[in-house]
Design an enzyme around this catalytic site. Structure first.
Site, PDB file in Angstrom:
ATOM      1  N   CYS A  65      49.692  60.292  69.644  1.00 56.45           N
ATOM      2  CA  CYS A  65      48.437  61.001  69.881  1.00 56.45           C
ATOM      3  C   CYS A  65      47.395  59.718  69.761  1.00 56.45           C
ATOM      4  CB  CYS A  65      48.420  62.125  68.618  1.00 56.45           C
ATOM      5  SG  CYS A  65      48.334  61.660  67.134  1.00 56.45           S
ATOM      6  N   ASN A  99      65.060  53.913  56.624  1.00 56.03           N
ATOM      7  CA  ASN A  99      64.423  55.122  56.548  1.00 56.03           C
ATOM      8  C   ASN A  99      65.099  56.367  57.485  1.00 56.03           C
ATOM      9  OD1 ASN A  99      62.445  55.009  54.351  1.00 56.03           O
ATOM     10  ND2 ASN A  99      61.743  53.373  55.942  1.00 56.03           N
TER      11      ASN A  99
END
Length: 149
Positions: A65, A99
């Site tokens: 975005c 992660n």
């Protein structure tokens, strides 16, 4: 590995270029939209990519975005998803290695296309190996499960 990709109108051109780039590297890729430069709200696109991960339609996702912030926030609302906003190759590497992020998000108004390609290369070239990081991810997922009840 099957990759899902999505963007809002702010990153439509970046997504188109990354789609072609990833496909040319031999990955199977699914486009979750948007499909034109016309204004569109990003949450549904982020939710669709995140659900694609959860439902095992795709292995990893890439969302773009204007900043990458909104896409990350939206994708992370889907239980079981770990989306990380990245704007450099080191963050992309650590998103996966430390992660186990199934999704990365980037901002087309923050980085250029060539940097985005390098980020994608790095993210797709590494695999989560667990270890000390696995314990931490387990803690995150346990907390998420508590709130999902």
């Amino acid at each position: 590995m099957k990759i899902g990709i999505g963007s809002d109108h702010n990153a439509f051109e970046m997504k188109r270029e990354l789609f072609a780039y990833i496909k040319a590297k031999g990955f199977e890729i699914k486009d979750y939209g948007c499909f034109s430069p016309n204004e569109v709200d990003y949450p549904d696109i982020a939710f669709n990519v995140a659900n694609g991960v959860v439902n095992q339609e795709i292995d990893r996702g890439i969302l773009c975005c204007g900043t990458g912030i909104g896409m990350a926030m939206a994708a992370n609302k889907i239980p079981g998803v770990r989306a990380a906003q990245v704007h450099d190759t080191y963050s992309a590497e650590r998103a996966q290695l430390s992660n186990n992020a199934q999704i990365i998000t980037m901002g087309s108004k923050v980085i250029g296309l060539e940097v985005a390609k390098k980020i994608v290369d790095e993210y797709l070239s590494v695999t989560f190996e667990g270890g000390n990081s696995g314990r931490k991810i387990d803690q995150i997922m346990e907390k998420e499960a508590e709130y999902s009840k």
